[in-house]
Scaffold this active site. Structure first.
Site, mmCIF file in Angstrom:
data_model
loop_
_atom_site.group_PDB
_atom_site.id
_atom_site.type_symbol
_atom_site.label_atom_id
_atom_site.label_comp_id
_atom_site.label_asym_id
_atom_site.label_seq_id
_atom_site.Cartn_x
_atom_site.Cartn_y
_atom_site.Cartn_z
ATOM 1 N N ARG A 8 0.801 -1.231 0.000
ATOM 2 C CA ARG A 8 0.000 0.000 0.000
ATOM 3 C C ARG A 8 0.832 1.279 0.000
ATOM 4 O O ARG A 8 0.354 2.346 -0.345
ATOM 5 C CB ARG A 8 -0.942 0.001 1.217
ATOM 6 C CG ARG A 8 -2.204 -0.777 0.936
ATOM 7 C CD ARG A 8 -3.140 -0.700 2.091
ATOM 8 N NE ARG A 8 -2.467 -1.081 3.328
ATOM 9 C CZ ARG A 8 -3.066 -1.262 4.484
ATOM 10 N NH1 ARG A 8 -4.352 -1.070 4.586
ATOM 11 N NH2 ARG A 8 -2.393 -1.626 5.556
ATOM 12 N N LYS A 30 17.888 -24.042 6.680
ATOM 13 C CA LYS A 30 19.201 -23.949 7.325
ATOM 14 C C LYS A 30 20.070 -25.126 6.877
ATOM 15 O O LYS A 30 19.619 -26.267 6.860
ATOM 16 C CB LYS A 30 19.050 -23.950 8.849
ATOM 17 C CG LYS A 30 18.388 -22.671 9.383
ATOM 18 C CD LYS A 30 18.319 -22.688 10.897
ATOM 19 C CE LYS A 30 17.427 -21.575 11.450
ATOM 20 N NZ LYS A 30 18.026 -20.251 11.482
ATOM 21 N N GLU A 64 16.901 -18.765 22.694
ATOM 22 C CA GLU A 64 17.216 -17.450 22.131
ATOM 23 C C GLU A 64 17.639 -16.529 23.260
ATOM 24 O O GLU A 64 17.028 -16.516 24.329
ATOM 25 C CB GLU A 64 15.994 -16.872 21.431
ATOM 26 C CG GLU A 64 15.577 -17.662 20.217
ATOM 27 C CD GLU A 64 14.492 -16.939 19.452
ATOM 28 O OE1 GLU A 64 14.823 -16.180 18.532
ATOM 29 O OE2 GLU A 64 13.310 -17.124 19.795
ATOM 30 N N ASP A 123 4.692 -19.840 18.307
ATOM 31 C CA ASP A 123 5.785 -19.140 17.633
ATOM 32 C C ASP A 123 6.927 -20.087 17.244
ATOM 33 O O ASP A 123 7.546 -19.909 16.202
ATOM 34 C CB ASP A 123 6.318 -18.030 18.556
ATOM 35 C CG ASP A 123 7.301 -17.106 17.845
ATOM 36 O OD1 ASP A 123 6.956 -16.627 16.752
ATOM 37 O OD2 ASP A 123 8.406 -16.880 18.369
ATOM 38 N N HIS A 168 9.069 -24.767 13.971
ATOM 39 C CA HIS A 168 10.500 -25.088 13.968
ATOM 40 C C HIS A 168 10.853 -26.333 14.792
ATOM 41 O O HIS A 168 11.582 -27.207 14.334
ATOM 42 C CB HIS A 168 11.314 -23.904 14.482
ATOM 43 C CG HIS A 168 10.941 -22.598 13.835
ATOM 44 N ND1 HIS A 168 10.591 -22.502 12.508
ATOM 45 C CD2 HIS A 168 10.860 -21.336 14.319
ATOM 46 C CE1 HIS A 168 10.312 -21.234 12.209
ATOM 47 N NE2 HIS A 168 10.465 -20.513 13.294
ATOM 48 N N LYS A 205 12.628 -17.541 25.068
ATOM 49 C CA LYS A 205 13.259 -16.242 24.824
ATOM 50 C C LYS A 205 14.003 -15.868 26.105
ATOM 51 O O LYS A 205 13.715 -16.388 27.182
ATOM 52 C CB LYS A 205 12.192 -15.176 24.563
ATOM 53 C CG LYS A 205 11.345 -15.433 23.330
ATOM 54 C CD LYS A 205 11.844 -14.650 22.150
ATOM 55 C CE LYS A 205 10.931 -14.803 20.951
ATOM 56 N NZ LYS A 205 11.655 -14.848 19.680
HETATM 57 C C1 BG6 Z 1 10.671 -16.969 14.064
HETATM 58 C C2 BG6 Z 1 9.981 -16.575 15.330
HETATM 59 O O1 BG6 Z 1 9.883 -17.858 13.318
HETATM 60 O O2 BG6 Z 1 11.903 -17.614 14.360
HETATM 61 C C3 BG6 Z 1 10.874 -15.674 16.155
HETATM 62 O O3 BG6 Z 1 8.781 -15.897 15.041
HETATM 63 C C4 BG6 Z 1 12.224 -16.304 16.370
HETATM 64 O O4 BG6 Z 1 10.283 -15.359 17.418
HETATM 65 C C5 BG6 Z 1 12.817 -16.791 15.052
HETATM 66 O O5 BG6 Z 1 13.071 -15.346 16.963
HETATM 67 C C6 BG6 Z 1 14.067 -17.596 15.282
HETATM 68 O O6 BG6 Z 1 14.704 -17.838 14.063
HETATM 69 P P1 BG6 Z 1 16.276 -18.062 14.000
HETATM 70 O O7 BG6 Z 1 16.538 -18.383 12.575
HETATM 71 O O8 BG6 Z 1 16.908 -16.793 14.462
HETATM 72 O O9 BG6 Z 1 16.559 -19.194 14.933
#
Ligand code: BG6
Length: 484
Positions: free
Chosen positions: A43, A181, A215, A234, A239, A329
């Site tokens: 947009r 990855k 993380e 998330d 993942h 986190k």
């Molecule tokens: C994302 C999440 O899918 O993956 C994030 O929404 C997270 O919260 C991220 O930080 C982590 O990805 P990577 O590649 O940094 O491990």
């Protein structure tokens, strides 16, 4: 074949931080198919040149010294921008006309990348169908859909229905960037291009598996999104379950999208469902101290920023081998690792030697950031009687191959352009993953147990998680990778 990539959500963060840098890197390496056009649609009011200038600035900042200024002009010549609103049917008609104007005659492969906020996936797909943009008489049409794919099983099923109303499954590429990855793909290679691991890769030799995605960062400025999602939506639904599938799957007959995904989805179907009381017993949840002060987070939010989940994979290979999945986190360090903990020797003859589960053999697959694999085993300390110590065989990507490891998006974009969906999630896979997560989320919402524990940032989650593992006769492998 010529290619056009249309990015919906072109002025957004993902486009600037991930997609365009990945496309530019591919271009610099000569991997982007010649004359690939990239069309931004969103947009914001940009001319072609204003969008190019904006991207140049963010790319230079993003890539730093890696930014190859000399290649920019040639890359930018194939960047186009069209101002448009996903809610406006007429803007899709305009897009269809624009694409025919800029594309040469003949067949062109088109990739529609939905890099928008998730609420726009559905209308965008509907409009792609209505405007004829999904129609394949002039070349393949594919759609890449970012995560999150739904927020629970029901919404994922609904989104799949909408998608399948417009595209065939073979045209759909659901992204999980973990599959892009290098080290995750290398897990497939480790397991299926070597013969020494397979005989050991089962309940006879493996005590348990730990999959950790820790993380160091906290939610930062993403509080508003994160507070509605939490760690299970998330990180686990996508993942962590992807890592579980690749660790636990049977060997596919060949490296091909459906052969791989058939095997992966079987793993999810073998995961024992957790419900009600099981959730209390087999999960642990936490929230880091300070989360409630993050921007966008509700005052008394109960959103978990850490979870540990014990899963059983009920099949012949894995009967009795627990998989411990953990993510959070604001943890000690950034590390994604898969620890395969082997059984103790059946009988220990060395009196002074270690004899605890944690000292038995261990294979550690470092997904990031110290990409590599370590195999831990007992060794005799020289000149010290029969004293034993753990040492390791240590493979590191950096040492072995040098050079930077490419960003996941490079591989994934290239695969989608080439029509290889092996590293993308299929409809049934996404739904099966939600079917595992939904009962956990529901039980957490309804019950006070397991209690939401608070943890100090820069720790390995709630201190109680140590006991939780100890009760299972096991110990977390809490080691930050050494980067060198
Ligand atoms: C994302 C999440 O899918 O993956 C994030 O929404 C997270 O919260 C991220 O930080 C982590 O990805 P990577 O590649 O940094 O491990």
């Amino acid at each position: 074949m010529l290619h056009t990539i249309v990015i919906f959500g072109a002025s957004g963060d993902l486009t600037q931080r991930k997609l365009v840098p990945a496309l530019f890197r591919l271009f610099c390496k000569g991997r982007l198919p010649k004359e690939s056009r990239i069309v931004g649609f969103s947009r914001t009011d940009f001319s072609h040149d204003a969008w190019r200038a904006d991207l140049r600035e963010s790319l230079a900042a993003n890539l730093g010294a890696e930014f190859e200024a000399s290649k920019w002009e040639a890359f930018a010549a194939n960047l186009f921008y069209l101002r448009g609103d996903i809610g406006q049917a007429s803007d899709f008609d305009k897009l269809a006309r624009f694409l025919t104007e800029i594309e040469p005659k003949g067949d062109v492969t088109r990739l529609y990348y939905l890099a928008t906020a998730p609420q726009f996936y559905e209308p965008a797909i509907v409009q792609l169908g209505r405007s004829g943009l999904a129609e394949e008489s002039n070349g393949p049409r594919r759609v890449i859909i970012e995560k999150p794919f739904g927020t629970d099983l029901k919404t994922a099923q609904r989104l799949n229905e909408i998608v399948h109303g417009v595209f065939h499954e073979r045209q759909v590429y659901r992204i999980d960037h973990y599959l892009g990855k290098e080290t995750v793909q290398n897990l497939l290679v480790l397991r299926f291009a070597n013969s020494i691991f397979e005989p050991l890769w089962n309940r006879n030799f493996i005590d348990h598996v730990q999959i950790t995605v820790a993380e160091e960062v906290d939610v930062g400025s993403r509080g508003a999104y994160y507070d509605t999602a939490g760690v299970v939506r998330d990180m686990f639904q996508n993942h962590l379950l992807q890592l579980l599938m690749i660790t636990a799957m049977e060997a596919p007959a060949r490296y091909a999208a459906d052969a791989i995904r058939d095997e992966k989805v079987k793993v999810l179907h073998s995961v024992r469902a957790l419900a009600g009381h099981d959730v209390r017993q087999h999960t642990l949840r936490g929230q880091y101290d300070g989360y409630l002060k993050a921007e966008g987070v509700a005052e008394e939010s109960h959103t978990a920023t850490f979870a540990a989940i014990e899963l059983s994979v009920d099949n012949w290979r894995w009967q009795g081998v627990p998989f411990y999945l953990r993510s959070g986190k604001a943890m000690s360090c950034r590390t994604t690792q898969i620890v395969v903990q082997f059984r103790e020797p059946p009988h220990m003859i060395f009196a002074s030697g270690p004899h605890s589960a944690i000292e038995s053999n261990r294979l550690v697959i470092q997904v990031q950031p110290a990409e590599g694999i370590q195999l831990h085993f007992e060794t005799k300390v020289p000149d010290a009687g029969m004293m034993l110590r753990q040492t390791d065989l240590d493979f590191r990507y950096q040492r072995e191959f040098r050079g930077a490891i490419p960003e996941a998006y490079e591989r994934l974009l290239l695969d989608a352009l080439e029509g290889d969906a092996s590293l993308f999630a299929r409809a049934d896979e996404v739904e099966a993953a939600w079917a595992i997560c939904d009962p956990i989320l529901e039980a957490w919402q309804k019950n006070d147990e397991p209690a939401l524990l608070t943890y100090e940032p820069a720790m390995w989650g709630p201190i109680e998680s140590i006991d939780w593992m100890a009760k299972r006769g096991r110990q977390w492998f809490d080691t930050c990778p050494v980067l060198h």
